[in-house]
Every structure is written in C-alpha cells, then in structure tokens.
Design an enzyme around this catalytic site. Structure first.
Site, PDB file in Angstrom:
ATOM      1  N   GLU A   1     103.339  21.153  33.165  1.00  0.00           N
ATOM      2  CA  GLU A   1     103.881  20.871  32.005  1.00  0.00           C
ATOM      3  C   GLU A   1     102.771  20.261  31.442  1.00  0.00           C
ATOM      4  O   GLU A   1     102.902  20.011  29.569  1.00  0.00           O
ATOM      5  CB  GLU A   1     104.726  19.938  32.579  1.00  0.00           C
ATOM      6  CG  GLU A   1     105.546  20.442  33.050  1.00  0.00           C
ATOM      7  CD  GLU A   1     106.377  20.940  32.398  1.00  0.00           C
ATOM      8  OE1 GLU A   1     107.001  20.849  31.506  1.00  0.00           O
ATOM      9  OE2 GLU A   1     107.575  21.744  33.470  1.00  0.00           O
TER      10      GLU A   1
ATOM     11  N   GLN B   1     102.018  21.486  23.491  1.00  0.00           N
ATOM     12  CA  GLN B   1     101.213  22.067  22.505  1.00  0.00           C
ATOM     13  C   GLN B   1     100.623  22.935  22.589  1.00  0.00           C
ATOM     14  O   GLN B   1      99.718  23.654  21.876  1.00  0.00           O
ATOM     15  CB  GLN B   1     100.692  20.858  21.939  1.00  0.00           C
ATOM     16  CG  GLN B   1     101.054  19.212  21.764  1.00  0.00           C
ATOM     17  CD  GLN B   1     102.051  19.771  20.501  1.00  0.00           C
ATOM     18  OE1 GLN B   1     102.184  20.226  19.700  1.00  0.00           O
ATOM     19  NE2 GLN B   1     102.681  18.441  21.145  1.00  0.00           N
ATOM     20  N   THR B   2     100.851  23.941  23.792  1.00  0.00           N
ATOM     21  CA  THR B   2      99.860  24.977  23.867  1.00  0.00           C
ATOM     22  C   THR B   2     101.542  26.439  24.209  1.00  0.00           C
ATOM     23  O   THR B   2     102.455  25.798  25.686  1.00  0.00           O
ATOM     24  CB  THR B   2      98.845  24.566  24.752  1.00  0.00           C
ATOM     25  OG1 THR B   2      97.890  23.360  24.835  1.00  0.00           O
ATOM     26  CG2 THR B   2      98.011  25.819  25.344  1.00  0.00           C
TER      27      THR B   2
ATOM     28  N   ASP C   1     113.677  18.883  25.828  1.00  0.00           N
ATOM     29  CA  ASP C   1     111.994  18.984  25.315  1.00  0.00           C
ATOM     30  C   ASP C   1     112.843  19.962  23.780  1.00  0.00           C
ATOM     31  O   ASP C   1     113.991  19.586  23.939  1.00  0.00           O
ATOM     32  CB  ASP C   1     111.743  19.716  25.662  1.00  0.00           C
ATOM     33  CG  ASP C   1     111.772  21.206  25.960  1.00  0.00           C
ATOM     34  OD1 ASP C   1     113.324  21.104  26.148  1.00  0.00           O
ATOM     35  OD2 ASP C   1     111.113  22.407  26.800  1.00  0.00           O
TER      36      ASP C   1
ATOM     37  N   TRP D   1     103.764  28.336  38.525  1.00  0.00           N
ATOM     38  CA  TRP D   1     103.846  26.899  38.525  1.00  0.00           C
ATOM     39  C   TRP D   1     105.372  26.952  38.676  1.00  0.00           C
ATOM     40  O   TRP D   1     105.676  26.251  38.653  1.00  0.00           O
ATOM     41  CB  TRP D   1     103.124  26.255  37.498  1.00  0.00           C
ATOM     42  CG  TRP D   1     104.316  26.415  35.939  1.00  0.00           C
ATOM     43  CD1 TRP D   1     104.909  26.855  35.342  1.00  0.00           C
ATOM     44  CD2 TRP D   1     103.442  27.650  35.040  1.00  0.00           C
ATOM     45  NE1 TRP D   1     104.952  26.974  34.266  1.00  0.00           N
ATOM     46  CE2 TRP D   1     103.952  27.607  33.591  1.00  0.00           C
ATOM     47  CE3 TRP D   1     101.552  27.584  34.860  1.00  0.00           C
ATOM     48  CZ2 TRP D   1     103.810  28.238  32.898  1.00  0.00           C
ATOM     49  CZ3 TRP D   1     102.004  28.531  33.865  1.00  0.00           C
ATOM     50  CH2 TRP D   1     102.484  28.787  32.276  1.00  0.00           C
TER      51      TRP D   1
ATOM     52  N   TYR E   1     110.079  13.309  29.609  1.00  0.00           N
ATOM     53  CA  TYR E   1     110.057  14.621  29.807  1.00  0.00           C
ATOM     54  C   TYR E   1     109.785  15.371  30.673  1.00  0.00           C
ATOM     55  O   TYR E   1     110.196  16.199  31.551  1.00  0.00           O
ATOM     56  CB  TYR E   1     109.818  15.949  28.807  1.00  0.00           C
ATOM     57  CG  TYR E   1     110.140  16.873  28.899  1.00  0.00           C
ATOM     58  CD1 TYR E   1     111.244  17.816  28.600  1.00  0.00           C
ATOM     59  CD2 TYR E   1     108.324  18.053  29.217  1.00  0.00           C
ATOM     60  CE1 TYR E   1     110.703  19.323  29.196  1.00  0.00           C
ATOM     61  CE2 TYR E   1     108.522  19.085  29.886  1.00  0.00           C
ATOM     62  CZ  TYR E   1     109.371  19.927  29.478  1.00  0.00           C
ATOM     63  OH  TYR E   1     109.511  21.128  30.051  1.00  0.00           O
TER      64      TYR E   1
ATOM     65  N   LEU F   1      91.689  23.795  25.159  1.00  0.00           N
ATOM     66  CA  LEU F   1      92.787  23.736  24.539  1.00  0.00           C
ATOM     67  C   LEU F   1      93.736  21.942  24.086  1.00  0.00           C
ATOM     68  O   LEU F   1      94.533  22.432  23.733  1.00  0.00           O
ATOM     69  CB  LEU F   1      93.179  22.893  26.647  1.00  0.00           C
ATOM     70  CG  LEU F   1      93.676  23.689  27.447  1.00  0.00           C
ATOM     71  CD1 LEU F   1      94.345  23.138  29.275  1.00  0.00           C
ATOM     72  CD2 LEU F   1      95.111  24.617  26.958  1.00  0.00           C
ATOM     73  N   GLY F   2      92.678  21.317  23.036  1.00  0.00           N
ATOM     74  CA  GLY F   2      92.897  19.872  22.845  1.00  0.00           C
ATOM     75  C   GLY F   2      93.790  18.907  23.086  1.00  0.00           C
ATOM     76  O   GLY F   2      93.939  18.913  24.462  1.00  0.00           O
TER      77      GLY F   2
END
Length: 355
Positions: free
Chosen positions: A50, A55-56, A151, A37, A133, A93-94
C-alpha cells in the site's frame, strides 16, 4: 430505474445486498487476485504494497515489492535496516519520506506492539506514515475490520453510483463518503470488498471512462442512468505547481565526478546528486552561472524536467572547471553503490547523451 434508497430515504437493504454480491462475484472472476500482495493477508505485506502503491502504478510496484520483501522479509528486518539499504531498495519510487516513515513505523511495531501489527484502523494510524486509507486497507484485508478504504478509486466509484456531489478535494467530504459507504461494505469480506472497489475504479470506472450498457454495474450507477457520469466525482482544481530552476554542476577530476549530499530534510533528503544550484528563473541561469563558475558551459539545451507533488523542477546541465570545498569527488564504482534518485538518473542520462 433502480434506486439505492427506499421511500424513507434510507439505503435499501436489498439493493445493498445485491450490489455486494455483484461486486464480489465480479472481483472473484475478473479482479486482480493474482497480484503478489493479494496472495496472503499478512499485514506487513499489505502495508508494504500500500505504501509503494501511493503515487506509483501497479506494474511499476511489483518488482520493487518483490525485491523489498526478498531483502527485508519481516517487519523486524525493516526496523533494523541501514538507511542506505532502504534508500537503495526504494530508489526510483520517489517520495522518499515514505520509506523513512516506514522504518519509523516498523520500529514502533517492534517497540510498542511486541512485533505485531495493531489490528484496528484506529490503532494503525498511530504508526508513522499510516493515514486513514492505508490503515483501513490493512485492517480490512488482514483483520476483517468492516471499514471503507477511501482512496481516489472509492471516491469516484461511489460518487458516480450514488450521485454524491460533495467536493472530494475538501477534507470534510471524507466523513460524508465514509458515513455513506460504511453500511455498504460487505461484513463477511470487507477486505475483498475494498480491493474489488479499487479494481473497479481502475478498470470499468476509470476517470474518463463511461459505463457501458452491458456492465454489471450499470443498473447500480445513478449518474450513468441520468447521463451525467463524467460529472462525478466533484473535485475543485488543484493549486498550480511551483516552478524551480536549477543548474546541475558537472565537474570532473582524476576520473571522478563531483557530488553533494542533500540536506537531512526537504526534497531528496540525504541523497547524493550532482551539485544543484538554484536560480530565480531560467534566464537567470544563463546570466548568472558564468559569474559563479569558471569556464561554465551549457551541456543540455533541453532542460531535465522533474515533477514533485507541489513543485516542478527544470534543471540545466552545466560543465565547470573550478572546484568547491563542499563537493565530494566519487568514482563511478563508488557512486553506483549509493541510492540514487530518479532525478539523478535523468541527469546522468542527459549527460551521457551530450558526451
């Protein structure tokens, strides 16, 4: 000892210029510029990455990112995609509200902005699921807006560099950090500046890592110079996670397994899982399961544990003989094409171990 501030208490222009040059030189030489990216500045690509990175871990995101763009290369494709396609691409990924908000935002881009992303952080925040963010990251990287992308990494880096003792768990602290960092952001390369700070926070200035004497940033780090680096950032303790207890019902009929679709709102919304029955406590499952189901027996002594942001689920696999009208029996092939949650994958693995 070098200080960030001049005699009048203002940020030193020479210090700021020195830091920018040091940071961007380090980024050009040692940063993760190879990440997919970061190859271009297309806002759709930046946005997808993003949201996925929330969380990953980076290593986990890369294959998801590449598959996602191969399937949905344009924002229009995302806006028009079927939900099942989206959930399948996101499976594992949740935090599935993220992908649902992404589709809403993509539809906003198509309907309200003629298919073009807004170019400022303020305007980007009008899109579903895009907070300060993410908006700042997209605006600075894709459109060169001079704005800090605040962040956890940026909080930690600048809390240590400038000994900022504002509690980062408090919402009001965001403005304190924003106002301090804004004049430090490089006006020529704001996107690279933000990405460099991200990389600095995940390498030389990790949460439990102290600065080494030969680090190019040691001379800028006020907390390091005073030997109190690990005291920053200041962060009050999180609220404890709520524990939830479930029985996952295993029911077979004619080679098919029982499943139910989760409600349209809440955790795991719309996903198909084994039927899940909630109990007040772990002991209550032992005491109550046989009262609700015929010939119930525990399959997995060690419960399956699954963590959400504010909840911790413990799930026991229980095999039953009776059926329920709310269950749908699906063959393995029929279920395999449906999007699956990480929890369901854990339950399937636990079941396989007990067969």
């Amino acid at each position: 000892m070098i200080n960030w501030y001049d005699a009048d208490g203002h940020l030193s222009e020479d210090m700021v210029a020195d830091f920018r040059q040091t940071l961007l030189t380090w980024y050009d030489e040692s940063g993760r510029t190879h990440l997919p990216w970061r190859i271009d500045k297309e806002p759709y690509h930046i946005w997808v990455s993003e949201i996925m990175l929330q969380q990953t871990q980076v290593e986990t995101v890369i294959p998801y990112y590449e598959r996602f763009l191969a399937e949905l290369p344009r924002v229009q494709d995302l806006a028009e995609a079927d939900e099942e396609v989206l959930l399948k691409l996101w499976s594992g990924l949740g935090y599935y509200s993220r992908i649902r908000n992404m589709q809403k935002a993509a539809q906003q881009v198509m309907a309200d902005f003629d298919g073009q992303f807004p170019t400022t952080s303020q305007a980007l925040q009008t899109l579903a699921g895009i907070g300060p963010y993410t908006a700042a990251a997209i605006a600075s990287i894709s459109f060169n807006e001079v704005v800090p992308a605040l962040d956890g990494n940026m909080f930690r880096v600048f809390a240590r560099l400038l000994k900022i003792d504002a509690d980062i768990a408090q919402p009001k602290s965001r403005k304190i950090f924003y106002d301090i960092i804004l004049p430090i952001v490089d006006p020529e390369r704001p996107g690279d500046f933000n990405q460099a700070v991200m990389d600095l926070g995940t390498s030389l200035m990790r949460a439990k890592t102290e600065t080494l004497p030969d680090s190019p940033f040691a001379r800028f780090n006020l907390s390091y110079q005073e030997g109190i680096e690990l005291n920053f950032p200041v962060k009050s303790k999180k609220v404890k996670q709520v524990q939830k207890f479930y029985a996952a019902i295993i029911s077979e009929k004619n080679g098919s397994m029982a499943y139910t679709q989760r409600p349209k709102t809440g955790l795991l919304a719309n996903f198909w899982t084994y039927p899940l029955v909630e109990f007040d406590s772990w002991d209550a499952i032992y005491d109550g399961i046989s009262e609700q189901f015929k010939a119930a027996k525990q399959l997995n002594i060690t419960p399956v544990t699954h963590i959400f942001t504010h909840q911790k689920w413990q799930v026991m696999l229980v095999q039953v003989e009776n059926e329920d009208a709310t269950w749908t029996y699906l063959s393995d092939d029929a279920y395999e094409v449906l999007p699956q949650t990480t929890l369901q994958l854990k339950l399937q693995a636990a079941l396989k171990e007990n067969l």
